[in-house]
Design an enzyme around this catalytic site. Structure first.
Site, PDB file in Angstrom:
ATOM      1  CG  ASP A  17       8.918  67.266  19.908  1.00  0.00           C
ATOM      2  OD1 ASP A  17      10.044  67.590  19.015  1.00  0.00           O
ATOM      3  OD2 ASP A  17       8.489  66.357  20.708  1.00  0.00           O
ATOM      4  CG  HIS A  34      16.286  72.045  13.863  1.00  0.00           C
ATOM      5  ND1 HIS A  34      15.612  71.678  14.513  1.00  0.00           N
ATOM      6  CD2 HIS A  34      17.411  71.852  14.642  1.00  0.00           C
ATOM      7  CE1 HIS A  34      16.063  70.854  16.061  1.00  0.00           C
ATOM      8  NE2 HIS A  34      17.258  70.116  15.250  1.00  0.00           N
ATOM      9  CG  LEU A 128       2.239  88.303  19.955  1.00  0.00           C
ATOM     10  CD1 LEU A 128       1.694  87.300  20.907  1.00  0.00           C
ATOM     11  CD2 LEU A 128       3.282  87.616  18.799  1.00  0.00           C
TER      12      LEU A 128
END
Ligand code: FPP
Length: 238
Positions: A17, A34, A128
Site C-alpha cells: 500500500d 505504481h 519460491l
C-alpha cells in the site's frame, strides 16, 4: 529485542500500500507510484529466496480496486503485463514459480494470457512460490468455497454436519498453500482490507508507515526481525 530464528516462516503475505501517496509526495501522477512499486517487488522476491521463505503472496489488485478510475485500473493492468513480460526470464532463472489467487477471469485478456504463459513456463520450478493476488477478495474466496461445499450438500455427497474447518480450507483457491505466518502492510494503514481473511486468523501482523515504493530489502528484513521477536501462542499458554 529477543528473537527466535527457529520460528517457522514459510509464507509471507504483503499488502503493498501507499503507491499513490508516494507519488503525491513528489508531485507526480499516481501511476508513477505504481511504476515505482516494481523495485520493491524485486527486493521482496530476493529476500524471500535468500532466507528460504517458500511462499510470497502479494496483494496486487483487490476485488474492490475495480472501482478506481478506469484510467488507473487500465494502467495497473498494463503494468502487470509489463511486469510479467519484463521479469519472466529472470524469475524463471531464479527457480521462482509464478502463481495467482483471485478471480482471474475478471482480468482483461492481455494480462490474463501473459500470466497464464508465465504460470506455464515456471510450473516445474521448485523455488519460491510467488503468488499474485489479482481481483482477489477474502470474502469472495470464502463465498466461492461455501458455494462449492453447498453444492456437495445439495448433491447429497455431504451433510451440513460433515463440514469442517479443514474442508473450508481445502476449498479455497490454493488449498496447498500454508497459512501466512506473517502479514505485512505498508503505508501506515492498519487493517487487512479483505486480504486472506480466513488464512490470517493467527498470522502475526506487522504494520509499517513506510510507503510500498520505499519498502526495500532492509525494511523487509526489519519486518521479519519484528516477526521473530513475537511469541506465537495460538490461543494456548507458553
Ligand atoms: C496500493 O497503493 C497499490 C495498489 C492498489 C496496486 C498495487 C499494484 C502494483 C504494485 C502494480 C501491479 C502489480 C504487479 C505485481 C506488477 P495505492 O494506490 O492504494 O496507494 P495510496 O493508498 O497511497 O493511494
Amino acid at each position: 529485542m529477543k528473537s527466535d530464528p527457529t520460528q517457522s516462516l514459510k509464507h509471507i503475505a504483503i499488502i503493498m500500500d501507499g503507491n499513490g501517496r508516494w507519488a503525491r509526495k513528489r508531485g507526480l501522477p499516481r501511476i508513477k507510484g505504481h511504476n515505482a512499486a516494481e523495485k520493491s517487488i524485486h527486493d521482496a522476491v530476493e529476500v524471500c529466496g535468500q532466507i528460504g521463505v517458500e511462499y510470497l503472496t502479494l496483494y496486487a489488485f483487490s476485488t474492490e480496486n475495480w472501482s478506481r478510475p478506469k484510467t488507473e485500473v487500465s494502467f495497473i493492468m498494463k503494468l502487470l503485463s509489463r511486469f510479467i513480460k519484463g521479469n519472466i526470464e529472470e524469475l524463471d532463472r531464479k527457480n521462482v514459480k509464478i502463481r495467482t489467487t483471485g478471480r482471474l477471469l475478471d482480468l482483461p485478456d492481455g494480462p490474463r494470457n501473459d500470466l497464464e504463459a508465465a504460470i506455464k513456463q515456471t510450473a516445474s520450478n521448485t523455488g519460491l512460490h510467488l503468488i499474485l493476488a489479482l481481483s482477489y477478495g477474502g470474502k469472495a474466496e470464502l463465498l466461492d468455497a461455501f458455494v462449492q461445499i453447498a453444492s456437495s450438500v445439495s448433491d447429497g455427497h455431504l451433510t451440513p454436519g460433515d463440514i469442517t474447518e479443514e474442508m473450508i480450507s481445502s476449498n479455497l483457491y490454493n488449498p496447498d498453500v500454508p497459512d501466512p505466518e506473517l502479514v505485512i502492510r505498508t503505508s501506515g494503514e492498519q487493517r487487512l482490507s479483505n486480504f486472506l481473511i480466513w488464512q490470517s486468523a493467527y498470522s502475526e501482523l506487522v504494520f509499517t508507515p513506510v510507503l510500498w515504493p520505499d519498502f526495500h530489502a532492509e525494511q523487509l528484513n526489519e519486518a521479519i526481525a519484528e516477526f521473530r521477536s513475537r511469541k506465537r501462542r495460538f490461543g494456548g499458554l507458553e
